[in-house]
Design a protein around this motif. Structure first.
Motif, PDB file in Angstrom:
ATOM      1  N   THR A 163       0.861  -1.189   0.000  1.00 24.58           N
ATOM      2  CA  THR A 163       0.000   0.000   0.000  1.00 24.58           C
ATOM      3  C   THR A 163       0.896   1.237   0.000  1.00 24.58           C
ATOM      4  OG1 THR A 163      -0.171  -0.224   2.396  1.00 24.58           O
ATOM      5  CG2 THR A 163      -2.003  -1.060   1.093  1.00 24.58           C
ATOM      6  N   SER A 164       1.237   1.677  -1.208  1.00 25.44           N
ATOM      7  CA  SER A 164       2.092   2.842  -1.376  1.00 25.44           C
ATOM      8  C   SER A 164       1.247   4.121  -1.310  1.00 25.44           C
ATOM      9  CB  SER A 164       2.836   2.715  -2.706  1.00 25.44           C
ATOM     10  OG  SER A 164       3.827   3.699  -2.845  1.00 25.44           O
ATOM     11  N   THR A 165       1.763   5.177  -1.847  1.00 26.19           N
ATOM     12  CA  THR A 165       1.082   6.472  -1.708  1.00 26.19           C
ATOM     13  C   THR A 165       1.440   7.379  -2.876  1.00 26.19           C
ATOM     14  OG1 THR A 165       1.150   8.540  -0.429  1.00 26.19           O
ATOM     15  CG2 THR A 165       3.026   7.110  -0.208  1.00 26.19           C
ATOM     16  N   PHE A 193       8.641  11.093   5.115  1.00 24.71           N
ATOM     17  CA  PHE A 193       7.602  10.061   4.950  1.00 24.71           C
ATOM     18  C   PHE A 193       7.545   9.596   3.495  1.00 24.71           C
ATOM     19  CE2 PHE A 193       3.199   9.374   3.482  1.00 24.71           C
ATOM     20  CZ  PHE A 193       2.913   8.198   4.158  1.00 24.71           C
ATOM     21  N   LYS A 218       8.341   5.814   1.874  1.00 24.79           N
ATOM     22  CA  LYS A 218       7.339   5.078   1.076  1.00 24.79           C
ATOM     23  C   LYS A 218       7.864   4.810  -0.335  1.00 24.79           C
ATOM     24  CE  LYS A 218       3.609   4.185   2.149  1.00 24.79           C
ATOM     25  NZ  LYS A 218       2.983   3.042   2.876  1.00 24.79           N
ATOM     26  N   MET A 235      -2.018   5.181  -3.367  1.00 29.55           N
ATOM     27  CA  MET A 235      -3.274   5.853  -3.030  1.00 29.55           C
ATOM     28  C   MET A 235      -3.030   7.253  -2.459  1.00 29.55           C
ATOM     29  SD  MET A 235      -3.576   2.522  -2.925  1.00 29.55           S
ATOM     30  CE  MET A 235      -2.971   2.022  -1.332  1.00 29.55           C
ATOM     31  N   GLY A 236      -4.128   7.998  -2.342  1.00 34.64           N
ATOM     32  CA  GLY A 236      -4.077   9.297  -1.688  1.00 34.64           C
ATOM     33  C   GLY A 236      -4.968   9.261  -0.467  1.00 34.64           C
ATOM     34  N   CYS A 237      -6.259   9.501  -0.670  1.00 31.54           N
ATOM     35  CA  CYS A 237      -7.192   9.579   0.453  1.00 31.54           C
ATOM     36  C   CYS A 237      -8.099   8.351   0.459  1.00 31.54           C
ATOM     37  CB  CYS A 237      -8.049  10.838   0.334  1.00 31.54           C
ATOM     38  SG  CYS A 237      -7.069  12.337   0.296  1.00 31.54           S
ATOM     39  N   ILE A 238      -7.904   7.524   1.486  1.00 34.48           N
ATOM     40  CA  ILE A 238      -8.744   6.335   1.649  1.00 34.48           C
ATOM     41  C   ILE A 238      -9.704   6.629   2.796  1.00 34.48           C
ATOM     42  CG2 ILE A 238      -8.761   3.852   2.067  1.00 34.48           C
ATOM     43  CD1 ILE A 238      -5.684   3.963   1.431  1.00 34.48           C
ATOM     44  N   MET A 280      -9.932   6.675  11.019  1.00 35.35           N
ATOM     45  CA  MET A 280      -9.772   7.453  12.247  1.00 35.35           C
ATOM     46  C   MET A 280      -9.964   8.940  11.943  1.00 35.35           C
ATOM     47  SD  MET A 280      -6.594   5.725  14.257  1.00 35.35           S
ATOM     48  CE  MET A 280      -5.487   5.840  12.869  1.00 35.35           C
ATOM     49  N   HIS A 317      -4.480  13.128   9.075  1.00 34.12           N
ATOM     50  CA  HIS A 317      -4.435  11.709   8.729  1.00 34.12           C
ATOM     51  C   HIS A 317      -5.592  11.382   7.803  1.00 34.12           C
ATOM     52  CE1 HIS A 317      -3.417   7.517   8.919  1.00 34.12           C
ATOM     53  NE2 HIS A 317      -4.599   7.209   9.396  1.00 34.12           N
ATOM     54  N   ASN A 318      -6.806  11.422   8.341  1.00 32.41           N
ATOM     55  CA  ASN A 318      -8.008  11.145   7.541  1.00 32.41           C
ATOM     56  C   ASN A 318      -8.904  12.367   7.587  1.00 32.41           C
ATOM     57  OD1 ASN A 318      -7.891   7.729   8.244  1.00 32.41           O
ATOM     58  ND2 ASN A 318      -8.206   8.515   6.186  1.00 32.41           N
TER      59      ASN A 318
END
Ligand SMILES: NC(=O)c1ccc[n+]([C@@H]2O[C@H](COP(=O)([O-])OP(=O)(O)OC[C@H]3O[C@@H](n4cnc5c(N)ncnc54)[C@H](O)[C@@H]3O)[C@@H](O)[C@H]2O)c1
Length: 208
Positions: free
Chosen positions: A5-7, A52, A56, A79-82, A88, A93-94
């Motif tokens: 799960t990269s970014t 960070f 990654k 991904m970006g925003c899951i 949380m 973070h989210n």
């Protein structure tokens, strides 16, 4: 089988080197070729990653390399925003559940940079898991995919505030703070490579 799960932070602040203009309540790129978002060809050199992002990106390359050199059945998903039910509601973070929490608790919210016009494409964790399952069934070792909600599920922070206020019937009290170093002005994932490799996969969740 290994899924990393990269970014989209592996691209550092590369998206910020394109030009954008405000349209209604969001930034949009001036180059029409970017309409559907960034594909995997976005550069990773000569950009600001943050520590960070570097960590990654390093793992992202290791996974690709192990797949190519040693035949590991491994794939990289950037991904970006899951979001989703278990996300949380924590600042930095989210952001989607965090904004919702601020609406429901009537606590003030700070928007960091870009006037709230910055754009993100949000994907539900279930849609992401469904893609991982497709990869599990038909692995393409060493491939990297940009994954997100795509243009169809893109939203600016100001648009998200409007939507949350509409859903909750409450007002969000917000102010503006400085932009975070390297934060994207506009990022939409071009998911056409993943859709081409896994035609059975589709996004099933939307904002509404
Ligand atoms: N949340 C996002 O929007 C997002 C976006 C792009 C990439 N990612 C990536 O997805 C991954 C998960 O992120 P998240 O937001 O779901 O984080 P999270 O903190 O919600 O979940 C991480 C999970 O990993 C578990 N874990 C940690 N160390 C472990 C270990 N040694 N062995 C087994 N399990 C362990 C934790 O218990 C936790 O359940 C990360 O690699 C992150 O970089 C997340």
């Amino acid at each position: 089988m290994f899924i990393y799960t990269s970014t989209n932070k592996v691209y550092g602040d590369a998206p910020n080197y394109f030009s954008y203009q405000v349209k209604d309540k969001r930034y949009e790129p001036n180059d029409p070729k970017l309409y559907d978002g960034f594909n995997e060809g976005l550069r990773i050199d000569g950009v600001l990653h943050t520590p960070f992002g570097v960590s990654k990106a390093s793992a992202d390359l290791y996974v690709q390399e192990y797949a190519r050199l040693f035949g590991l059945r491994a794939g990289v998903f950037r991904m970006g925003c899951i979001t989703g039910g278990a996300a949380m509601a924590v600042e930095q973070h989210n952001w989607e559940p965090f904004f919702m929490k601020k609406a429901l608790s009537d606590e003030p919210l700070t928007i960091y940079g870009y006037g709230g016009y910055q754009v993100r494409d949000v994907i539900h964790a279930r849609d992401l898991a469904a893609l991982f399952f497709e990869f599990f069934r038909n692995p393409r070792p060493g491939e990297a995919y940009n994954i997100g909600g795509s243009r169809a599920n893109s939203i600016s922070l100001l648009e998200a505030i409007d939507l949350i206020e509409e859903i909750t019937g409450r007002r969000i009290r917000y102010s503006h703070g400085p932009a975070r170093e390297g934060d994207h002005i506009w990022y939409i994932s071009d998911i056409s490579k993943a859709k081409g490799h896994f035609p059975a996969w589709n996004l099933t969740y939307s904002h509404s």
